[in-house]
Every structure is written in C-alpha cells, then in structure tokens.
Design a protein around this motif. Structure first.
Motif, mmCIF file in Angstrom:
data_model
loop_
_atom_site.group_PDB
_atom_site.id
_atom_site.type_symbol
_atom_site.label_atom_id
_atom_site.label_comp_id
_atom_site.label_asym_id
_atom_site.label_seq_id
_atom_site.Cartn_x
_atom_site.Cartn_y
_atom_site.Cartn_z
ATOM 1 N N TYR A 17 0.835 -1.200 0.000
ATOM 2 C CA TYR A 17 0.000 0.000 0.000
ATOM 3 C C TYR A 17 0.867 1.247 0.000
ATOM 4 O O TYR A 17 2.091 1.175 0.203
ATOM 5 N N GLN A 18 0.242 2.362 -0.238
ATOM 6 C CA GLN A 18 0.887 3.661 -0.172
ATOM 7 C C GLN A 18 0.508 4.341 1.148
ATOM 8 O O GLN A 18 -0.672 4.451 1.480
ATOM 9 N N ALA A 44 5.761 3.897 -0.442
ATOM 10 C CA ALA A 44 5.285 2.526 -0.548
ATOM 11 C C ALA A 44 5.747 1.692 0.634
ATOM 12 O O ALA A 44 6.870 1.831 1.126
ATOM 13 N N LEU A 45 4.858 0.798 1.066
ATOM 14 C CA LEU A 45 5.155 -0.123 2.158
ATOM 15 C C LEU A 45 4.578 -1.501 1.832
ATOM 16 O O LEU A 45 3.559 -1.612 1.148
ATOM 17 N N ALA A 99 -3.382 5.300 5.201
ATOM 18 C CA ALA A 99 -3.041 4.234 4.264
ATOM 19 C C ALA A 99 -4.040 4.214 3.117
ATOM 20 O O ALA A 99 -5.248 4.292 3.338
ATOM 21 N N SER A 100 -3.528 4.104 1.896
ATOM 22 C CA SER A 100 -4.401 4.028 0.720
ATOM 23 C C SER A 100 -4.843 2.579 0.525
ATOM 24 O O SER A 100 -4.421 1.882 -0.403
ATOM 25 N N GLY A 145 -13.653 0.802 8.776
ATOM 26 C CA GLY A 145 -12.926 1.500 9.831
ATOM 27 C C GLY A 145 -11.989 2.565 9.308
ATOM 28 O O GLY A 145 -11.928 2.857 8.112
ATOM 29 N N SER A 146 -11.230 3.127 10.223
ATOM 30 C CA SER A 146 -10.309 4.218 9.921
ATOM 31 C C SER A 146 -9.092 3.721 9.157
ATOM 32 O O SER A 146 -8.568 2.636 9.428
ATOM 33 N N ASN A 147 -8.619 4.535 8.209
ATOM 34 C CA ASN A 147 -7.384 4.230 7.491
ATOM 35 C C ASN A 147 -6.188 4.969 8.083
ATOM 36 O O ASN A 147 -5.127 5.057 7.471
#
Length: 262
Positions: A138-139, A157-158, A178-179, A209-211
């Motif tokens: 994800y980004q 990126a991770l 987080a995208s 939920g929350s990102n």
C-alpha cells in the motif's frame, strides 16, 4: 546522549532485524527489556531515567487452547508509566502495541485506539473483534505538516501488516493514512484466528474502519506518537519507516520552548 527504553514481548517478532533497526537510531543510548521481565523492571524504576519509551510489546495476554485470557498490568508498572508522562516525557508505540494491556482501559486512551482480540464494549459501543491482514502492499499518505512527518515524501510505498481496529480519530492529531480499503472483506478476524481459524473473515460483519496509521496525542504533560508500521524486517528496513520513527522519537523528547505542539 538521550536514553531510550524499549519494551518488547508478548507478540512474536524477528529479534535480529529489530535490533538492527534500533542500532540505526542516532543519538540514543538504548536499553531493551522483554516481557515478562520488562513489567517488573519498569515497576522497579527502569523507566525513571528514560527520556523516551518505545513500546513494541503486546503484554497482558495468554493464548491457549483456542482461547485468550487477559490481565491488567501491575500497580507498580501503571504508576511508573503514568509518572513518565507526568514528568513531561514522551513515548512512541509501534504496530502491535495497539493490542497490549486489554484490561487497562487507560492504555487505549493513551494510545488513541485499541486492537481487539474479542468483541468488547468500548466507549459505550459494542465492537466486534479487530481485523488483521499481513503483507499488504500500500501507499502511506502524509496528511499533516508536522515534526513527525518532516523529510517524508507525500506518498511512500510499504509492504506491511494493517489493522482494522478501533481508532479514536476525534482524540488524536492525524499524521499518516493508508491508501487501502479498511473494510471487512480486506481483513481477517482476530477472534477467528485465536480459535484456530487463521485467515478467516466469515460470519464477521465488521464495519468499515479508519485508514489512519500514524498519529499523535498528548498524554499528561508529555506526548505519544503511534505508528502502525513494523510487522517485520521489510518494514524495519524501509527508509521512510526509519525516518518517521527517528522523527517521532525526536518529537516526543523535544525541549520545552513554549511553542504549541500540534
């Protein structure tokens, strides 16, 4: 040189790569304690001289025979942690620390969220157990101009584990999101995993939920930064994770100059 007390244990991790991450922290004298001994040591005064605490622990749980039991920390441990923040000192919490000390409600309030291994009534709401998903590409998106995010690109990126957990967004300053779609179909039930049904999200109607994956909040006279990063070696080695961790530790130990912290 500043003193950093690191607490780990209660959740598996790869010790050598994590030690390498700590070794790259410049300007810190690092002491690393592992539970269960860490709890006793802190109660006996191990945190008294620390300029900052780094929580990479998940204490207070026993997993056995498909069930989970929990207990609160000792009164001495609680008193020592509270005294640390009362002195104006700060802390950084990483990854699975969000799940620690399930039976100490103030822990979740200090962190600004809680990962649940079982359904629980939280802040007057009935909440399902939380979700997890390993090795998500994800980004990370920086959403605040803040000392903790200085030097980071707007996106990076991770590949890391993400949580579908209870995040108290109205009580924290958001820093990084987080995208990724934080919905039940993208995660697995923690309670199912405890029961032996790993990677299962059936019959688990968890709401979206929350990102939010990075934030800060005041705790007494100090500050705490939570970063969801850090499931394993890939995250430890990510240069942006290393940068944000160093920034966060600097932030929670910055001198009192009269300026207002976000």
């Amino acid at each position: 040189m500043r003193r950093l007390l690191v607490l780990s244990g209660g959740h598996p991790y790869e010790a050598a790569p994590f030690a390498a991450l700590l070794a790259r922290l410049s300007g810190w004298q690092v002491e690393h304690l592992v539970h269960p001994d860490a709890e006793t040591a802190v109660a006996d005064g191990a945190a008294a001289q620390a300029d900052a605490l780094l929580f990479y622990d998940m204490p207070g749980f026993t997993f056995a025979d498909g069930t989970v039991t929990s207990r609160p920390p000792s009164p001495g441990f609680v008193a020592a942690i509270k005294a640390h923040f009362a002195r104006g000192k700060g802390a950084v919490a990483l990854h699975h620390a969000l799940a620690g000390w399930a039976d100490w409600p103030e822990w979740a309030q200090m962190l600004g969220g809680k990962f649940l291994y079982r359904p629980e009534r939280l802040d007057g709401r009935d909440c399902l157990d939380s979700g997890y998903r390993h090795d998500v590409d994800y980004q990370a998106v920086v959403v605040a101009d803040h000392p903790v995010t200085q030097g980071l690109p707007q996106h990076f990126a991770l590949c890391d584990e993400l949580y579908l957990a209870e995040i108290f967004e109205d009580q924290v300053t958001p820093l990084i999101r987080a995208s990724h779609e934080f919905a039940a179909h993208n995660f697995y039930s923690a309670a199912h995993a405890v029961a032996g049904r790993v990677f299962d999200n059936s019959a688990w109607p968890h709401p979206a939920g929350s990102n939010l994956v990075g934030w800060t909040r005041p705790v007494a006279s100090g500050h705490l930064v939570y970063l969801q990063f850090g499931d394993g070696p890939a995250a430890y080695a990510n240069p942006h994770v290393r940068r944000v961790l160093a920034n966060a530790l600097d932030y929670v130990t910055q001198d009192k100059t009269g300026e207002t912290r976000a």
